[in-house]
Structure formats: structure tokens, C-alpha cells
Design an enzyme around this catalytic site. Structure first.
Site, PDB file in Angstrom:
ATOM      1  N   GLU A 100       6.237  10.182  -3.565  1.00 36.64           N
ATOM      2  CA  GLU A 100       6.226   8.882  -2.875  1.00 36.64           C
ATOM      3  C   GLU A 100       6.257   9.047  -1.359  1.00 36.64           C
ATOM      4  OE1 GLU A 100       6.342   5.570  -4.579  1.00 36.64           O
ATOM      5  OE2 GLU A 100       5.652   6.771  -6.271  1.00 36.64           O
TER       6      GLU A 100
ATOM      7  N   HIS B 240      13.236   3.749  -3.853  1.00 39.08           N
ATOM      8  CA  HIS B 240      12.976   4.859  -2.929  1.00 39.08           C
ATOM      9  C   HIS B 240      14.278   5.164  -2.192  1.00 39.08           C
ATOM     10  CE1 HIS B 240       8.524   3.448  -2.603  1.00 39.08           C
ATOM     11  NE2 HIS B 240       8.553   4.557  -3.314  1.00 39.08           N
TER      12      HIS B 240
ATOM     13  N   ASP C 260      14.649   5.487   0.871  1.00 39.11           N
ATOM     14  CA  ASP C 260      14.763   4.744   2.135  1.00 39.11           C
ATOM     15  C   ASP C 260      15.245   3.309   1.936  1.00 39.11           C
ATOM     16  OD1 ASP C 260      12.470   3.389   1.305  1.00 39.11           O
ATOM     17  OD2 ASP C 260      11.202   4.068   2.965  1.00 39.11           O
TER      18      ASP C 260
ATOM     19  N   CYS D 252       9.791   0.719   5.624  1.00 34.83           N
ATOM     20  CA  CYS D 252       8.677   0.959   4.690  1.00 34.83           C
ATOM     21  C   CYS D 252       7.349   0.859   5.414  1.00 34.83           C
ATOM     22  CB  CYS D 252       8.632  -0.099   3.589  1.00 34.83           C
ATOM     23  SG  CYS D 252      10.037  -0.112   2.508  1.00 34.83           S
TER      24      CYS D 252
HETATM   25  O1  SUG Z   1       5.794   0.596  -3.960  1.00 36.24           O
HETATM   26  N1  SUG Z   1       5.813  -2.865  -3.390  1.00 36.24           N
HETATM   27  C1  SUG Z   1       5.957  -1.520  -2.870  1.00 36.24           C
HETATM   28  C2  SUG Z   1       7.029  -1.499  -1.811  1.00 36.24           C
HETATM   29  C3  SUG Z   1       7.082  -0.167  -1.109  1.00 36.24           C
HETATM   30  C4  SUG Z   1       8.268  -0.047  -0.235  1.00 36.24           C
HETATM   31  N2  SUG Z   1       8.247   1.203   0.432  1.00 36.24           N
HETATM   32  C5  SUG Z   1       9.328   1.946   0.752  1.00 36.24           C
HETATM   33  N3  SUG Z   1      10.500   1.717   0.240  1.00 36.24           N
HETATM   34  N4  SUG Z   1       9.146   2.940   1.535  1.00 36.24           N
HETATM   35  C6  SUG Z   1       6.276  -0.548  -4.000  1.00 36.24           C
HETATM   36  O2  SUG Z   1       7.034  -0.913  -4.897  1.00 36.24           O
HETATM   37  C7  SUG Z   1       4.731  -4.608  -4.686  1.00 36.24           C
HETATM   38  C8  SUG Z   1       3.344  -5.174  -4.806  1.00 36.24           C
HETATM   39  C9  SUG Z   1       3.282  -6.412  -5.635  1.00 36.24           C
HETATM   40  O3  SUG Z   1       4.136  -6.608  -6.492  1.00 36.24           O
HETATM   41  O4  SUG Z   1       2.351  -7.216  -5.418  1.00 36.24           O
HETATM   42  C10 SUG Z   1       4.769  -3.198  -4.135  1.00 36.24           C
HETATM   43  O5  SUG Z   1       3.872  -2.425  -4.393  1.00 36.24           O
END
Ligand code: SUG
Length: 446
Positions: A176, A252, A254, A370
Site C-alpha cells: 500500500e 493503513h 497512517d 493520504c
Molecule cells: O484505499 N478510499 C481509499 C482511501 C485511501 C486513504 N489513504 C491512506 N490512508 N493513505 C482506500 O480505502 C474509497 C473509494 C470509494 O469508496 O468510492 C477509497 O478507495
């Protein structure tokens, strides 16, 4: 001799199809906002405003372009045939979940774009990049090809920059990116300690693992990246995330810890073996003493940390200490707001807290941290990279106008099948690669 280096932040520009499709099991916000109507224009402007505020304060701020969505080549790979409009129509009719997945603007969360090791840590003294395979979620697993192209286009000089392909796309090597990677150091230009936090050891079925939600990052992926980047034992620590935290929605690392310089700001539930993590870092960190800022569950319950995204803040150096750039939600959750006041009064490493509004992204589980990929660059490396993506006042104006020209202010699930949307996206992105001087990076351009 230590070279002077800075931490540059590359934010993902939110794409024109930003929407709420509930695609991420294990990510509480993504699931709870499923099918809400999104505002892509506002999302992109919120992201740009964050970048501008930080650039104005003197931080090196870059932009990474959004990806082409809906991604027709992915639909073709799954057997949909015909013209682009027919493909969208068939997918909407027979597999709306797949259409939603290939339409996600998830590349905005560039903390997941790649893992980056600065040249001070690597054996060949180049900056190393590995795009994350993101294979835990289909909608994210289609990001790494274009991510790799944009990183290669921006960091093209092979004398300074090394690019690896994403790891094998199977769950054993689930990766990730920087969301599970933190670098601690004295000065940025000195060798540091790269902390790789994984959710599960994939080849050991007896090892502790979450039971409710998936562990997206594996130990084996983290180890492979450390090998590829040429990190020695003194430059790396592997630590397991607390499975109970993953099961509480910390998908994650973070979302529960952030580090910068000699400071690690984390929740007591972050790691499976907190003492060992701190000892391992302390044994390796040179040129600085580790400042561990630990937040207890009594001060901030885990669910409040997840709801507010306190730890998904950016921790940034200032001349007088550190700035914590928090999402607005941190002032809406009582325990967190109280904690922040206490943190400021404590005379510790964090000397300022500033609120950033990234609500559109937050509703999908993406906070300030993020939205950015950190790249530590020496002065020479900064000169060698493609400068067209560095946010200046002029670039900010151009991108704001570009968003206002091309983005919709409302997007619902039904809109994803609209062939006009695909045309709008391609037209906008074609213009964007021109504005950023990136050359052809999208499939429709090749
Ligand atoms: O991978 N959300 C992302 C959020 C990523 C956050 N990144 C970090 N924590 N670094 C994920 O879960 C949701 C998309 C949706 O539901 O339409 C999404 O992909």
C-alpha cells in the site's frame, strides 16, 4: 558529508470522477458514505487550497496528476466490447460495481502511490521509487501503471532516480506504499530509519492477523521493497500493526501514526509490540534522539482517532518546531479537540496545529496525509527533477481555472455511465499533461 535536503510533498490532484462508491471494506468512511452525491469540483479545489497554503509557507509542494477514469482498458480486459459508449452502457447494466471500481478517483491518495527511499538511505545513493500494487482492492490495483509512468516522467534522470515495477500483484505481496512507511531522521540529508509497518505476515499462517477486516500490507512486501531499494539493516525497521486497530477501521498505518524528522506521533494501539518498535528505531537512529509522542486510549479512544483522522495529519518542520496540519474533523470530535489543545500547551515537539478542509476526500477515508506522497530530495535532485509539477502561484491559478472549466459539481452513481463524462475527462487530462509538461502518460494518449 551531509548534503542539504528537503522533504517535498506531492499531492494527488483529485480527478473529475471523484465519487462515493463504498469500495473499501475496512475503511469506515468509504462504507458509510456509499452512494452519497459527490462534488468533484469542490474536492479538487479543496486539495489545491491545501497545496497552496503549504506552498505559500515555503514547503516544496508538487502535484501528481489524476488518472483516466472510467478506465475503459480495464473494462475491455474484463470482456466488455464495442465502442466506448457501448462498453460503459453494458458495464452499467450488468456490473455496476465494476463500473464504479474503474471510475474511482482513488489515485488522489498519493500516500498509496509508491514507497520512496531517499538517496541518503539507499546503497547506490539514488532516490528509489516502487509504485504500490494496491492489490487488496480492485479499484486501486489498476493505479500502479499510470503512477509508474508519471513518477518516471517527473523523476526521469537515471543518474539520480531509480524506478522499480510494482511487486507481484498477489495477496502475499500486498503493498500500500508510503501509507505504511515512515522515515525518521536527524537532518533529511542524513541516513535515516525507514519504518515499514505491515498488517500481516503472509507466508506464516500462525502469525497474528486481524479477524474482521483485511490486512492490506504484508511483511513480505515491505521486506521486498527494502531489498529493492538497497536499505541496510541500520536503515530499516519492520513492525506489525496492531490487528485490533485494523479491525477498528485503521486500514493503513497512517490512520494511526505519523512521523517526521525525529518525531513519531502515534496512538498506543498502533503497534503490536510498541516497546520493540521504539527500541528498534532508537538503536538505529543517528544524529537525533527519538521523540515519541504517544497518545493513550484514555485521551483519544481509537474510534475517535478513526472518526477524526487525527493521525492522518501532516507533520511538518517549521523554524520553531513542528506543525500538525489536521483535517477539520479533528476540531469536531471533542476528545481530539481537547487533546490538540493539550498537545499545544505541552511544550513538546508539536508547536502549531492548523486545520485544513478536505471534507470531500475525508468522506472516502482520505485525510491530509493520504493526499500526499513525501519525497526527500537533495538540492541536486530537486534541480534534476521535472519542475513543471512544482506548485507556484502561477501553476495554482492555472490548475484552479482548469478545474473550474472541466469539473462537474455533482456526481451520482448513475453519472458514471454517461459517455459525455468520459469525453470530458479525456479532454481535461489531455490539457493537464500539457499544463504540467508531462508528455503522454495516459492510455488514451498512447
Ligand atoms: O484505499 N478510499 C481509499 C482511501 C485511501 C486513504 N489513504 C491512506 N490512508 N493513505 C482506500 O480505502 C474509497 C473509494 C470509494 O469508496 O468510492 C477509497 O478507495
Amino acid at each position: 558529508m551531509t548534503r542539504h535536503a528537503v522533504e517535498a510533498n506531492f499531492d494527488g490532484l483529485v480527478g473529475p470522477t471523484h465519487n462515493y462508491a463504498g469500495l473499501s471494506w475496512g475503511n469506515v468512511a468509504s462504507k458509510s458514505n456509499v452512494n452519497a452525491v459527490s462534488n468533484p469540483r469542490e474536492a479538487a479545489l479543496q486539495g489545491l487550497a491545501k497545496m497552496k497554503r503549504l506552498a505559500d509557507r515555503g514547503y516544496v509542494q508538487g502535484v501528481l496528476p489524476p488518472h483516466e477514469r472510467p478506465h475503459v482498458p480495464s473494462l475491455k480486459a474484463l470482456g466488455f466490447r464495442g465502442t466506448d459508449a457501448q462498453i460503459l452502457e453494458q458495464a452499467a447494466e450488468s456490473s455496476p460495481a465494476i463500473l464504479a471500481a474503474v471510475s474511482s478517483a482513488s489515485s488522489m491518495w498519493t500516500a498509496n502511490a509508491a514507497t520512496v527511499s531517499p538517496s541518503a538511505d539507499t546503497s547506490d545513493h539514488r532516490v528509489h521509487f516502487t509504485p504500490a500494487n494496491l492489490n487488496a482492492k480492485f479499484h486501486r490495483s489498476i493505479e500502479h501503471t499510470v503512477t509508474g509512468r508519471s513518477l518516471k516522467s517527473i523523476f526521469a534522470d537515471e543518474g539520480y532516480f531509480a524506478h522499480h515495477p510494482a511487486l507481484p500483484s498477489v495477496s502475499h505481496f500486498g503493498d500500500e506504499g508510503a501509507a505504511n512507511h515512515t522515515r525518521l531522521c536527524g537532518h533529511y540529508g542524513e541516513p535515516g530509519v525507514e519504518l515499514f509497518v505491515y498488517g500481516q505476515a503472509a507466508f506464516d499462517e500462525q502469525a497474528p492477523a486481524p479477524v474482521k477486516y483485511p490486512a492490506r500490507q504484508t511483511l513480505e512486501a515491505s521486506q521486498a521493497i527494502a531489498r529493492l531499494h538497497g536499505l541496510k539493516d541500520v536503515n530499516r525497521v519492520f513492525a506489525q500493526q496492531n490487528p485490533a486497530a485494523i479491525d477498528a477501521g485503521v486500514f493503513h498505518n497512517d490512520v494511526i501514526a505519523v512521523g517526521n524528522g525525529n518525531t513519531l506521533f502515534y496512538h498506543e494501539m498502533a503497534f503490536l509490540n510498541e516497546e520493540k518498535v521504539l527500541t528498534d528505531i532508537r538503536a538505529r537512529l543517528t544524529g537525533a534522539e527519538l521523540e515519541a509522542v504517544r497518545v493513550s486510549s484514555a485521551e483519544v479512544p481509537l474510534e475517535d482517532a478513526v472518526a477524526s483522522y487525527l493521525f492522518n495529519s501532516q507533520l511538518l518542520n517549521t523554524p520553531d518546531g513542528m506543525l500538525l496540519a489536521v483535517p477539520g474533523e479533528c476540531r469536531e470530535v471533542a476528545s481530539v479537540s481537547r487533546y490538540l489543545d493539550k498537545l499545544l500547551a505541552a511544550n513538546g515537539p508539536v508547536t502549531a496545529v492548523e486545520v485544513f478542509d478536505v471534507k470531500q476526500s475525508m468522506r472516502n477515508g482520505g485525510g491530509p496525509a493520504c493526499l500526499r506522497l513525501r519525497v526527500v530530495l537533495s538540492d541536486d535532485e530537486l534541480q534534476a527533477m521535472h519542475r513543471g509539477v512544482i506548485l507556484t502561484g502561477e501553476l495554482y491559478e492555472r490548475l484552479t481555472l482548469w478545474v473550474e472549466t472541466h469539473y462537474r459539481d455533482e456526481l451520482a452513481r448513475e453519472d458514471l455511465a454517461d459517455p459525455m463524462l468520459l469525453d470530458e475527462v479525456r479532454k481535461a487530462l489531455d490539457e493537464l499533461t500539457g499544463i504540467l509538461g508531462l508528455g503522454s502518460i495516459y492510455d488514451f494518449q498512447l
